[in-house]
Design a protein around this motif. Sequence first.
Motif, short mmCIF file in Angstrom:
data_model
loop_
_atom_site.label_atom_id
_atom_site.label_comp_id
_atom_site.label_asym_id
_atom_site.label_seq_id
_atom_site.Cartn_x
_atom_site.Cartn_y
_atom_site.Cartn_z
N GLY A 89 -1.13 47.25 21.81
CA GLY A 89 -2.19 46.37 22.25
C GLY A 89 -3.29 46.28 21.21
O GLY A 89 -3.08 46.61 20.04
N VAL A 90 -4.46 45.87 21.65
CA VAL A 90 -5.59 45.61 20.75
C VAL A 90 -6.82 46.35 21.24
O VAL A 90 -7.00 46.54 22.44
CB VAL A 90 -5.88 44.09 20.71
N ASN A 91 -7.64 46.80 20.30
CA ASN A 91 -8.95 47.34 20.66
C ASN A 91 -10.03 46.66 19.82
O ASN A 91 -9.74 45.75 19.04
CB ASN A 91 -8.99 48.86 20.51
N GLY A 92 -11.27 47.09 19.97
CA GLY A 92 -12.36 46.45 19.26
C GLY A 92 -12.23 46.57 17.75
O GLY A 92 -12.69 45.69 17.02
N ASP A 93 -11.62 47.66 17.27
CA ASP A 93 -11.44 47.81 15.83
C ASP A 93 -10.52 46.73 15.27
O ASP A 93 -10.77 46.19 14.18
CB ASP A 93 -10.84 49.19 15.52
N VAL A 94 -9.47 46.42 15.98
CA VAL A 94 -8.53 45.39 15.53
C VAL A 94 -9.23 44.03 15.51
O VAL A 94 -9.06 43.24 14.57
CB VAL A 94 -7.29 45.34 16.42
N VAL A 95 -10.04 43.76 16.52
CA VAL A 95 -10.76 42.49 16.57
C VAL A 95 -11.75 42.40 15.41
O VAL A 95 -11.86 41.36 14.75
CB VAL A 95 -11.50 42.33 17.92
N GLY A 96 -12.47 43.50 15.15
CA GLY A 96 -13.39 43.52 14.02
C GLY A 96 -12.67 43.34 12.69
O GLY A 96 -13.13 42.60 11.82
N ALA A 97 -11.51 44.00 12.56
CA ALA A 97 -10.72 43.87 11.34
C ALA A 97 -10.27 42.44 11.14
O ALA A 97 -10.21 41.95 10.00
CB ALA A 97 -9.51 44.80 11.41
N SER A 98 -9.97 41.74 12.22
CA SER A 98 -9.51 40.35 12.10
C SER A 98 -10.58 39.46 11.49
O SER A 98 -10.28 38.53 10.74
CB SER A 98 -9.10 39.80 13.47
N ASN A 99 -11.85 39.76 11.78
CA ASN A 99 -12.94 38.99 11.18
C ASN A 99 -12.93 39.15 9.66
O ASN A 99 -13.01 38.16 8.92
CB ASN A 99 -14.27 39.47 11.74
N GLU A 100 -12.81 40.39 9.20
CA GLU A 100 -12.86 40.67 7.77
C GLU A 100 -11.63 40.13 7.05
O GLU A 100 -11.74 39.53 5.96
CB GLU A 100 -12.96 42.19 7.53
N ILE A 101 -10.46 40.33 7.63
CA ILE A 101 -9.21 39.90 7.00
C ILE A 101 -9.11 38.38 6.97
O ILE A 101 -8.79 37.77 5.94
CB ILE A 101 -8.00 40.51 7.73
N THR A 102 -9.40 37.74 8.09
CA THR A 102 -9.32 36.28 8.17
C THR A 102 -10.31 35.64 7.23
O THR A 102 -9.98 34.68 6.51
CB THR A 102 -9.56 35.80 9.61
N ARG A 103 -11.55 36.14 7.21
CA ARG A 103 -12.57 35.59 6.31
C ARG A 103 -12.09 35.63 4.86
O ARG A 103 -12.16 34.64 4.14
CB ARG A 103 -13.87 36.36 6.45
N ALA A 104 -11.59 36.79 4.43
CA ALA A 104 -11.16 36.95 3.04
C ALA A 104 -10.00 36.04 2.70
O ALA A 104 -9.99 35.37 1.66
CB ALA A 104 -10.78 38.41 2.79
N LEU A 105 -9.00 35.97 3.58
CA LEU A 105 -7.82 35.16 3.30
C LEU A 105 -8.13 33.66 3.34
O LEU A 105 -7.57 32.88 2.57
CB LEU A 105 -6.70 35.50 4.27
N VAL A 106 -9.05 33.26 4.21
CA VAL A 106 -9.47 31.86 4.25
C VAL A 106 -10.19 31.48 2.96
O VAL A 106 -9.93 30.42 2.37
CB VAL A 106 -10.37 31.60 5.48
N VAL A 107 -11.09 32.35 2.50
CA VAL A 107 -11.82 32.07 1.25
C VAL A 107 -10.87 32.01 0.08
O VAL A 107 -10.96 31.10 -0.77
CB VAL A 107 -12.90 33.15 1.03
N VAL A 108 -9.91 32.92 0.01
CA VAL A 108 -8.92 32.90 -1.06
C VAL A 108 -8.07 31.63 -0.95
O VAL A 108 -7.76 30.97 -1.95
CB VAL A 108 -8.01 34.14 -1.01
N GLY A 109 -7.70 31.29 0.28
CA GLY A 109 -6.86 30.11 0.49
C GLY A 109 -7.51 28.82 0.03
O GLY A 109 -6.88 28.02 -0.68
N ILE A 110 -8.78 28.62 0.38
CA ILE A 110 -9.43 27.37 -0.02
C ILE A 110 -9.72 27.35 -1.52
O ILE A 110 -9.88 26.28 -2.11
CB ILE A 110 -10.72 27.11 0.79
N ALA A 111 -9.80 28.55 -2.15
CA ALA A 111 -9.98 28.59 -3.59
C ALA A 111 -8.68 28.20 -4.32
O ALA A 111 -8.72 27.63 -5.41
CB ALA A 111 -10.41 29.98 -4.04
N LEU A 112 -7.55 28.49 -3.68
CA LEU A 112 -6.26 28.22 -4.32
C LEU A 112 -5.73 26.81 -4.05
O LEU A 112 -4.97 26.28 -4.84
CB LEU A 112 -5.22 29.24 -3.83
#
Length: 236
Positions: A212-235
């Motif tokens: 399942g999921v806890n608050g740490d996973v949800v918080g991690a999703s913010n950091e991971i998604t932000r980084a990959l989105v920024v990399v994606g739009i740069a590429l």
Amino acid sequence: MKTLRSLLQFTTTLPLGKPQDLEHFARHSYLYPIAGYIIGALVALPVFFITNTTIAAAVAVALLILVTGAHHFDGLMDFGDGLMAHGDKEKRIRALTDRNVGAGAVALALIITLLLFAGLQESASLISAIIIGEVCGKFSMAFLTAYGTPFHEGMQSYLHGYSQPYFPAISFLLCLPLLLLPVDPIKIFGAFLLMIICPALLLAVSRRLFGGVNGDVVGASNEITRALVVVGIALI
């Protein structure tokens, strides 16, 4: 206004006066992207006046962590420990939820921070990249809050209890104003695709590793998604 203050008190370190009851936000967790716009704008404002791209990207990363109080960054590190742990679900959950910082935490934090920094540095519009990344990261939190079945009692179980299956759809609509930014629409659509794929994959991984999921996973999703989105739009 109580709902907005509750949202910002949960997602930022902004001095907003008397703490509001978290229930105000919990009943409207689809508003996560609104916090993304506000945080993104607050970070983008001082960065706008920095002409050196490398320094501007570094300052943006630092401000993102400071404005959010490293709250989600802490979740990212905890998720890294759980991800790298060996053994059954119980051992992985212990690694995810204990207070110790292991190699997995440091490794994942470094990887995501480096990706975010590189993506911001290479973005054609640093200011737009900051806002897009932050809004998309907050959408991923709304997604996991709604669909991430909690594996124990905690913040995620509290927010999940108030969330509804249609909340992410409202969150997605709140992301559409990103199309008004002076950015190629193809980059925006790419960001939208990544902001859905990232939390969906995290949800699948978390169900498999932790049940399942806890608050740490949800918080991690913010950091991971932000980084990959920024990399994606740069590429793109």
